[in-house]
Design a protein around this motif. Sequence first.
Motif, PDB file in Angstrom:
ATOM      1  N   GLY A  61       0.809  -1.213   0.000  1.00  0.00           N
ATOM      2  CA  GLY A  61       0.000   0.000   0.000  1.00  0.00           C
ATOM      3  C   GLY A  61       0.842   1.263   0.000  1.00  0.00           C
ATOM      4  N   ASP A  62       1.602   1.455  -1.077  1.00  0.00           N
ATOM      5  CA  ASP A  62       2.548   2.560  -1.179  1.00  0.00           C
ATOM      6  C   ASP A  62       2.165   3.386  -2.397  1.00  0.00           C
ATOM      7  OD1 ASP A  62       6.218   2.707  -1.173  1.00  0.00           O
ATOM      8  OD2 ASP A  62       4.684   4.252  -1.387  1.00  0.00           O
ATOM      9  N   GLN A  64       2.738   6.557  -3.386  1.00  0.00           N
ATOM     10  CA  GLN A  64       3.698   7.398  -4.109  1.00  0.00           C
ATOM     11  C   GLN A  64       4.654   6.568  -4.945  1.00  0.00           C
ATOM     12  OE1 GLN A  64       5.464  10.674  -2.037  1.00  0.00           O
ATOM     13  NE2 GLN A  64       3.617  11.109  -0.848  1.00  0.00           N
ATOM     14  N   PRO A  70       2.929  13.756  -4.061  1.00  0.00           N
ATOM     15  CA  PRO A  70       2.700  14.291  -2.716  1.00  0.00           C
ATOM     16  C   PRO A  70       1.879  15.577  -2.786  1.00  0.00           C
ATOM     17  CG  PRO A  70       5.063  14.228  -3.250  1.00  0.00           C
ATOM     18  CD  PRO A  70       4.338  13.778  -4.459  1.00  0.00           C
ATOM     19  N   SER A 305       0.715   7.333   6.371  1.00  0.00           N
ATOM     20  CA  SER A 305       1.140   6.538   5.219  1.00  0.00           C
ATOM     21  C   SER A 305       0.027   6.335   4.203  1.00  0.00           C
ATOM     22  CB  SER A 305       1.628   5.156   5.690  1.00  0.00           C
ATOM     23  OG  SER A 305       2.717   5.305   6.589  1.00  0.00           O
ATOM     24  N   LYS A 306      -1.227   6.554   4.606  1.00  0.00           N
ATOM     25  CA  LYS A 306      -2.365   6.205   3.754  1.00  0.00           C
ATOM     26  C   LYS A 306      -3.158   7.478   3.448  1.00  0.00           C
ATOM     27  CE  LYS A 306      -0.674   2.159   4.583  1.00  0.00           C
ATOM     28  NZ  LYS A 306       0.203   1.490   3.615  1.00  0.00           N
ATOM     29  N   GLY A 310      -0.435   9.628   1.549  1.00  0.00           N
ATOM     30  CA  GLY A 310       0.439   8.522   1.159  1.00  0.00           C
ATOM     31  C   GLY A 310       1.911   8.717   1.476  1.00  0.00           C
ATOM     32  N   GLU A 311       2.215   9.344   2.609  1.00  0.00           N
ATOM     33  CA  GLU A 311       3.614   9.646   2.935  1.00  0.00           C
ATOM     34  C   GLU A 311       4.243   8.512   3.741  1.00  0.00           C
ATOM     35  OE1 GLU A 311       5.270  11.918   1.571  1.00  0.00           O
ATOM     36  OE2 GLU A 311       4.148  13.801   1.333  1.00  0.00           O
ATOM     37  N   CYS A 312       4.303   7.332   3.126  1.00  0.00           N
ATOM     38  CA  CYS A 312       4.793   6.133   3.805  1.00  0.00           C
ATOM     39  C   CYS A 312       6.203   6.303   4.362  1.00  0.00           C
ATOM     40  CB  CYS A 312       4.819   4.953   2.835  1.00  0.00           C
ATOM     41  SG  CYS A 312       3.248   4.627   2.021  1.00  0.00           S
ATOM     42  N   GLY A 313       7.072   6.938   3.543  1.00  0.00           N
ATOM     43  CA  GLY A 313       8.496   7.010   3.888  1.00  0.00           C
ATOM     44  C   GLY A 313       8.789   7.846   5.119  1.00  0.00           C
TER      45      GLY A 313
END
Lengths: 488, 444
Positions: A61-62, A64, A70, A305-306, A310-313
């Motif tokens: 679920g990534d 980006q 972003p 992250s979601k 979506g800023e998982c990192g």
Amino acid sequence: MASSTGDRSQAVRHGLRAKVLTLDGMNPRVRRVEYAVRGPIVQRALELEQELRQVIRANIGDAQAMGQRPITFLRQVLALCVNPDLLSSPNFPDDAKKRAERILQACGGHSLGAYSVSSGIQLIREDVARYIERRDGGIPADPNNVFLSTGASDAIVTVLKLLVAGEGHTRTGVLIPIPQYPLYSATLAELGAVQVDYYLDEERAWALDVAELHRALGQARDHCRPRALCVINPGNPTGQVQTRECIEAVIRFAFEERLFLLADEVYQDNVYAAGSQFHSFKKVLMEMGPPYAGQQELASFHSTSKGYMGECGFRGGYVEVVNMDAAVQQQMLKLMSVRLCPPVPGQALLDLVVSPPAPTDPSFAQFQAEKQAVLAELAAKAKLTEQVFNEAPGISCNPVQGAMYSFPRVQLPPRAVERAQELGLAPDMFFCLRLLEETGICVVPGSGFGQREGTYHFRMTILPPLEKLRLLLEKLSRFHAKFTLEYS
Amino acid sequence: MASSTGDRSQAVRHGLRAKVLTLDGMNPRVRRVEYAVRGPIVQRALELEQELRQGVKKPFTEVIRANIGDAQAMGQRPITFLRQVLALCVNPDLLSSPNFPDDAKKRAERILQACGGHSLGAYSVSSGIQLIREDVARYIERRDGGIPADPNNVFLSTGASDAIVTVLKLLVAGEGHTRTGVLIPIPQYPLYSATLAELGAVQVDYYLDEERAWALDVAELHRALGQARDHCRPRALCVINPGNPTGQVQTRECIEAVIRFAFEERLFLLADEVYQDNVYAAGSQFHSFKKVLMEMGPPYAGQQELASFHSTSKGYMGECGFRGGYVEVVNMDAAVQQQMLKLMSVRLCPPVPGQALLDLVVSPPAPTDPSFAQFQAELGLAPDMFFCLRLLEETGICVVPGSGFGQREGTYHFRMTILPPLEKLRLLLEKLSRFHAKFTLEYS
């Protein structure tokens, strides 16, 4: 990778001695840990990529990584925080500068480079509490009950750690949904707690049935001491969004059976289906009034992250604890302090997510446009996925009401199941490996999440760009048809 | 905070029931964890700060936080280059800004190319971005005088603490008197005792010698190990060098002795080297465990299991909040290494901004880069001082850097006398010239 035994014989042949740390001598609980989302299928995908074969990563679920951009405002404020010299640049809007200055004022040495308090920067915890209050229609949230974390995973693990006690048949049991996001099974294995499975109902769009909770609990009681119940809402991998009535029933069940509730709500901003609505466990609990509101212990988790960001990192997240014993809460803070603090850039990002631009702010229009575009595209992709898969014979897909995945059920011919068993593979792993080899599409077999015996699934993200997703869904459907024919 | 018992009676008085999760029923190992660096004294400090803000009169006007190794919180400025590159990574629109040096832009583009979706916002591979692991390996090779480092043995982590905990987890097995024991220095950085308590491993203390500037004495290691063997199975030895809290920098002889001891006694070595860039005393020099181990040759070099840890929280950068770090594993069993990677994968990946920061720390600006001069200046090191120090270390030739005399901005000089005897002078001049060529090659 050579086995330890092979290594040892080889070592002995070369006059070397055995290693101090071997597979046989290492932590046995760590050996039992499995995490399919980055497991064998992904390792095979990596190998293919190294052979310069094209692989489509629909396993994680990534957003980006799959091309989602972003949100401009978030990155502008973060850049200002990272490099405050930019505060004098004309190329940043005023509201971004104000937000950056506000965050930096709250940091040690006015820098993202200082450690924060272990529970997270106080100002940001207050902003998170205000977010929760707004989300829940004004129901109060206390910043002292909000703890920032390194993604939601970190906080989930911390809470589970607190709960694990006892030995043998008094060992802590934790109820988790099947199918589940395998952080739960992995953590319970590592902690040596007892995993207690309750099945979501595939026939009713993966609904949570309290009768099934009773069944699971009853069976668990003779071999462990059940103490906690985990719910993922919206669901991962299943995408179902639970109804308010269901959530109330779960709370009543947890209260009656004396279970600590963990509500994994990281997909609370990812709700697509008409008729579906996110109801936070905290809100429902409080609105249920006594005896529940003042006594039912709850931990609810969220992440950066979601959602639409979506800023998982950046590894941003938090937990809000409700009705937790004060001394236990101190212990939890103590545990967090050993790791010093969550990454400060992630804390800053979370602050922006929970307090986005207001309608009167310069950045509002662009922010809203970008956010709505992301969510609209996700909704379209959720719908497309359900539609294409349901058109394919032998594949059936429940509505993707929320989150970022489909979890379709696939019919596999008996000869394919046999072949898989010959190879020592779960049948859906066999299917997914063949899919990967022949189409480059990487998805995760249902066996990695749990499913009813004799059923096969895979989890695929809805994240590739819309038109690409359409092609992938069709390609996958064709592959399934070909595979079925091959093994008929 | 009211105790659980107090809570329960109060609860009962109000017709409420006991909590599901109480102090008595919670994880007993977690209860045993202590971490003094942020323990009771710091909580009291927080309260005092609160009181001062509210105007309460005290014999002091501020609380001075000298409890935690957080340089930037105490006013140390971040290094400009690091923050410029990070800002470009966070907000790539800035790549078109004239206000950033070209080398910063190149570094940012290079990092972003290696990220999923060209964004810091994507998860990375669980061991860290491949390019950065390669850069870390190259850093280790330079640091260790050319001794090879394999990027596949480098794992990025959320600060060094994260990797230390992961390695310790792998080692914990057995029960009762076969339970894993881990030797740790006293005094130690309490991450070790806290983690051993949480994992239910046996803490085996070895004392550093205060009378001899906190030296590590192998006789003391033998003492500790001997006493431990009757109640646990010692499997690992932790060394913190440079030391925390003690600050001692171990001699090379000591490190060799420790490695021999670990090998003879079959102990996995953990070398916490996060302060490797913080060596101040004249006569002290950091010797990496990896380098010493490799230089010791067989049987040690090819067999002694070692994990060495580094971090972006200390050194000259002090970027604690970014949580950057790595572990290099040496001679680890291949199957165990796979297990370690599996463990890391459950937490997905270390924070990507911290990975990017680590990349810059291990591959700083080269002397030919636009940002070099300012970077060195911020380190407190004039570029020609840096050159002269390296010249001295590697050739024994001592000259004086031009910055000591003054020179035009951006130019570098050194002053050397012409006084040695003619033939000796010829040799020195040639040696110096060769050194300069090598130095230039190294930083190209």
